[in-house]
Design a protein around this motif. Structure first.
Motif, PDB file in Angstrom:
ATOM      1  N   VAL A 225       0.862  -1.185   0.000  1.00 32.91           N
ATOM      2  CA  VAL A 225       0.000   0.000   0.000  1.00 32.91           C
ATOM      3  C   VAL A 225       0.897   1.234   0.000  1.00 32.91           C
ATOM      4  O   VAL A 225       1.601   1.507   0.975  1.00 32.91           O
ATOM      5  CB  VAL A 225      -0.930  -0.003   1.227  1.00 32.91           C
ATOM      6  N   THR A 226       0.888   1.984  -1.098  1.00 34.70           N
ATOM      7  CA  THR A 226       1.776   3.141  -1.238  1.00 34.70           C
ATOM      8  C   THR A 226       1.144   4.436  -0.748  1.00 34.70           C
ATOM      9  O   THR A 226       1.844   5.390  -0.444  1.00 34.70           O
ATOM     10  CB  THR A 226       2.186   3.311  -2.708  1.00 34.70           C
ATOM     11  N   THR A 227      -0.186   4.476  -0.686  1.00 34.98           N
ATOM     12  CA  THR A 227      -0.888   5.637  -0.134  1.00 34.98           C
ATOM     13  C   THR A 227      -1.968   5.130   0.813  1.00 34.98           C
ATOM     14  O   THR A 227      -2.511   4.049   0.604  1.00 34.98           O
ATOM     15  CB  THR A 227      -1.542   6.486  -1.239  1.00 34.98           C
ATOM     16  N   PRO A 228      -2.284   5.867   1.882  1.00 32.24           N
ATOM     17  CA  PRO A 228      -3.304   5.415   2.822  1.00 32.24           C
ATOM     18  C   PRO A 228      -4.618   5.109   2.113  1.00 32.24           C
ATOM     19  O   PRO A 228      -5.031   5.816   1.196  1.00 32.24           O
ATOM     20  CB  PRO A 228      -3.455   6.610   3.778  1.00 32.24           C
ATOM     21  N   VAL A 280     -12.060  -4.224  -1.157  1.00 33.04           N
ATOM     22  CA  VAL A 280     -11.962  -3.170  -2.177  1.00 33.04           C
ATOM     23  C   VAL A 280     -11.879  -1.814  -1.500  1.00 33.04           C
ATOM     24  O   VAL A 280     -12.263  -1.649  -0.337  1.00 33.04           O
ATOM     25  CB  VAL A 280     -13.178  -3.200  -3.139  1.00 33.04           C
ATOM     26  N   THR A 281     -11.356  -0.828  -2.232  1.00 33.01           N
ATOM     27  CA  THR A 281     -11.292   0.531  -1.707  1.00 33.01           C
ATOM     28  C   THR A 281     -12.697   1.039  -1.404  1.00 33.01           C
ATOM     29  O   THR A 281     -13.655   0.723  -2.111  1.00 33.01           O
ATOM     30  CB  THR A 281     -10.602   1.461  -2.712  1.00 33.01           C
ATOM     31  N   VAL A 370      -7.346  -3.453  -4.143  1.00 39.18           N
ATOM     32  CA  VAL A 370      -6.905  -3.167  -2.783  1.00 39.18           C
ATOM     33  C   VAL A 370      -6.123  -1.852  -2.748  1.00 39.18           C
ATOM     34  O   VAL A 370      -6.344  -1.001  -1.886  1.00 39.18           O
ATOM     35  CB  VAL A 370      -6.033  -4.320  -2.249  1.00 39.18           C
ATOM     36  N   THR A 371      -5.218  -1.677  -3.693  1.00 41.43           N
ATOM     37  CA  THR A 371      -4.363  -0.485  -3.671  1.00 41.43           C
ATOM     38  C   THR A 371      -5.027   0.725  -4.306  1.00 41.43           C
ATOM     39  O   THR A 371      -4.666   1.858  -4.007  1.00 41.43           O
ATOM     40  CB  THR A 371      -3.054  -0.762  -4.433  1.00 41.43           C
TER      41      THR A 371
END
Length: 585
Positions: A225-228, A280-281, A370-371
């Motif tokens: 995960v590169t961003t919250p 999922v986001t 997810v990301t």
């Protein structure tokens, strides 16, 4: 560097080299008309391929498939709007604009209303639109290089900027016409091959979307995960987390129960076993059946956001300087209409392929749910379907090269429009166009290239939709009223362009500044929706401003308005069309 990365990098370099070689024919350009409108001698079929090549940008090649992966059928409005915009352009603008004899939007404004002030305003808007549009193209090039090779994204952005600058500076419109035509057919092939292969694999899998369950991880998967991000869990899932979850440090297995939501911090790694359901986001459809239904996860103002998106994409096309510039290259108005009809067919075929890529990504690259980094779906899909064997690596390289062709073609068209305006409306008209145009290209192209080195975090399709809103709120009213209403005045036109531009650009600035979370329609107030989708306010406001102020300044109507409108609408065989180019340079 892996074999797949090497093959993809070689493919990217090859498409860049081939594009440069094809563009070298433009070095024969000598006249102003060669640089700006390719001597108005481009055949309809070639021009249609070039138009399609420059129009199908990072938003189309990567962004739309990524939005379909996450949002499902609700994302199809992007493809529909981008295509239908050419129908509006065909009906209202294409032929009259060519008959005007102009070669840029500011030049058309000057031809119609004879106002130096309006011409300067239009020149500023061209620069604004093209710079905003160039950012996602160059950042898309950086993303492609980063995904397929692991190098920093800024390397790809800088390389793409340098290549486009060199191509455009050497030959102008004549040079990029052949390059863009080649790039359309190349990137169509780059999508068609994985779609055909993927469809055969998918049919063999027997996967169906008509079920009330989320996608599943097909193999053990680690997601960084590169961003919250906030994740919604449709079915209970076991995950091994290392990092920060719900504000607490975690290092080990956890179980997320069905119906829960979890905040995952930046830098967290999540490991999922094969067969686990995919979270999922937040706000995205959590299961496949919901993914297939329109407005299934709609917020209170989703319909408002959708109508505003439709208005921006339907009307924004006719306000894009690089699209309009290609119609100036036709020999006459009839040829311009033929080009527009062919473009509709070409765009339709391309967007069918993009839609299929989004559907296949839902099955084979679920980790992107997810990301939220959905723009990478098209790039990751070939190896996700075929693995790292020879076929998967080769098709992956083809797709990466096709993505670069998309960035280069659109960026080239935008830079030609920028350089045309800078060379004719910004730089002093001293010396020949052969000397001015390369300098204008550098001055126009360096600033957005530098800005593109800083990531914005915007989805490419979302970023371009905001630019479409700016174009629909400025040049669309100017062209529609300028071509079809004799009552337009310079005061009304200037005020309308400025009002529409300020209102719509506010949304772009807010998005780039991170003030707009780009989740309008999923939730939030109507004001947040309009910040995200301003066209439903800014477009009518621009039209209304132009009409009202033009009526209040009736005495300022040009005395030759009837003659100008006759030239715009009369058949070419009457011989009234007049070219405004001065080829003495």
């Amino acid at each position: 560097m892996s074999a797949g990365a090497i093959v993809s990098l070689v493919a990217i370099v090859l498409v860049a080299v081939v594009s440069a070689v094809i563009g070298s024919v433009g070095h024969r350009t000598r006249l102003t008309s060669d640089f700006l409108v390719a001597s108005r001698s481009v055949p309809s079929r070639l021009n249609a391929s070039a138009i399609s090549g420059e129009y199908l940008s990072a938003a189309s090649f990567l962004g739309i498939a990524g939005l379909i992966l996450i949002d499902g059928v609700d994302a199809l409005w992007y493809a529909v709007g981008y295509t239908a915009g050419y129908l509006a352009l065909l009906l209202f603008v294409a032929a009259p604009l060519r008959r005007s004899g102009a070669y840029t939007v500011p030049d058309f404004a000057d031809a119609r209303l004879a106002s130096p002030a309006l011409r300067r305003v239009c020149a500023g808007v061209v620069i604004l639109i093209c710079w905003l549009y160039l950012l996602p193209q160059l950042q898309g090039a950086g993303l492609t290089v980063g995904v397929v090779t692991g190098m920093p994204d800024w390397v790809g952005s800088a390389a793409a900027g340098a290549i486009v600058l060199a191509t455009v500076a050497g030959g102008g419109m004549r040079s990029v016409t052949f390059v863009q035509a080649f790039q359309y057919w190349f990137k169509l092939t780059a999508l068609a091959v994985p779609v055909v292969v993927g469809a055969l694999i998918w049919l063999g899998d027997g996967h169906t979307f008509g079920r009330g369950e989320p996608p599943e991880f097909r193999e053990p998967t680690t997601v960084s995960v590169t961003t919250p991000v906030t994740l919604d869990v449709r079915l209970s899932v076991d995950v091994t987390a290392r990092g920060t979850v719900d504000g607490q440090p975690v290092d080990g297995p956890v179980r997320w129960v069905a119906g829960s939501s979890h905040d995952v911090g930046e830098g967290t790694e999540l490991e999922f076993a094969a067969g686990e359901p995919v979270p999922v986001t937040s706000g995205a459809p959590a299961d496949d059946e919901t993914w297939l239904r329109p407005f299934a996860t709609a917020g209170e103002h989703q319909l408002l956001a959708t109508y505003s998106l439709i208005l921006a994409t339907f009307l924004g096309t006719m306000g894009l300087p690089h699209v309009l510039g290609r119609f100036y290259t036709n020999s006459d108005g009839r040829a311009a209409r033929r080009s527009a009809v062919l473009v509709l067919a070409m765009l339709g075929g391309f967007y069918v392929m993009v839609t299929m890529m989004g559907v296949l990504s839902r099955v084979y690259t679920p980790q992107l749910l997810v990301t939220g980094r959905s723009d990478a779906a098209v790039l990751l899909l070939p190896t996700a379907m075929l693995g790292s064997d020879v076929l998967g690596v080769v098709i992956g390289g083809l797709v990466a090269a096709g993505a670069w062709a998309a960035f280069l073609s659109t960026a080239s068209g935008l830079l030609v429009s920028l350089a045309s305006v800078v060379s004719t409306d910004v730089l002093p008209r001293r010396g020949s166009m052969t000397a001015r145009f390369p300098l204008a290209t550098v001055l126009a192209g360096v600033p957005p290239t530098i800005v593109a080195l800083v990531p914005t975090g915007l989805n490419f399709a979302e970023a371009v939709a905001l630019v479409f809103a700016v174009a629909a709120s400025t040049f669309c009213p100017l062209l529609i009223l300028g071509i079809w209403w004799r009552g337009l005045t310079d005061v009304g036109a200037i005020a309308g362009v400025l009002v529409g531009g300020v209102v719509s650009t506010t949304a772009v600035v807010a998005a780039l500044a991170g003030l707009d979370p780009l989740v309008a329609g999923v939730g939030g107030s109507w004001a947040e929706v309009l910040l995200h989708r301003p066209a439903i306010v800014s477009v009518p406001l621009a039209f209304l401003t132009m009409i009202v102020l033009s009526r209040l300044t009736r005495p300022r109507r040009p005395i030759d308005v009837d003659q100008v409108l006759l030239r715009l609408h009369a058949p070419e065989r009457l011989g009234l069309m007049r070219d405004r180019l001065d080829d003495r340079s």
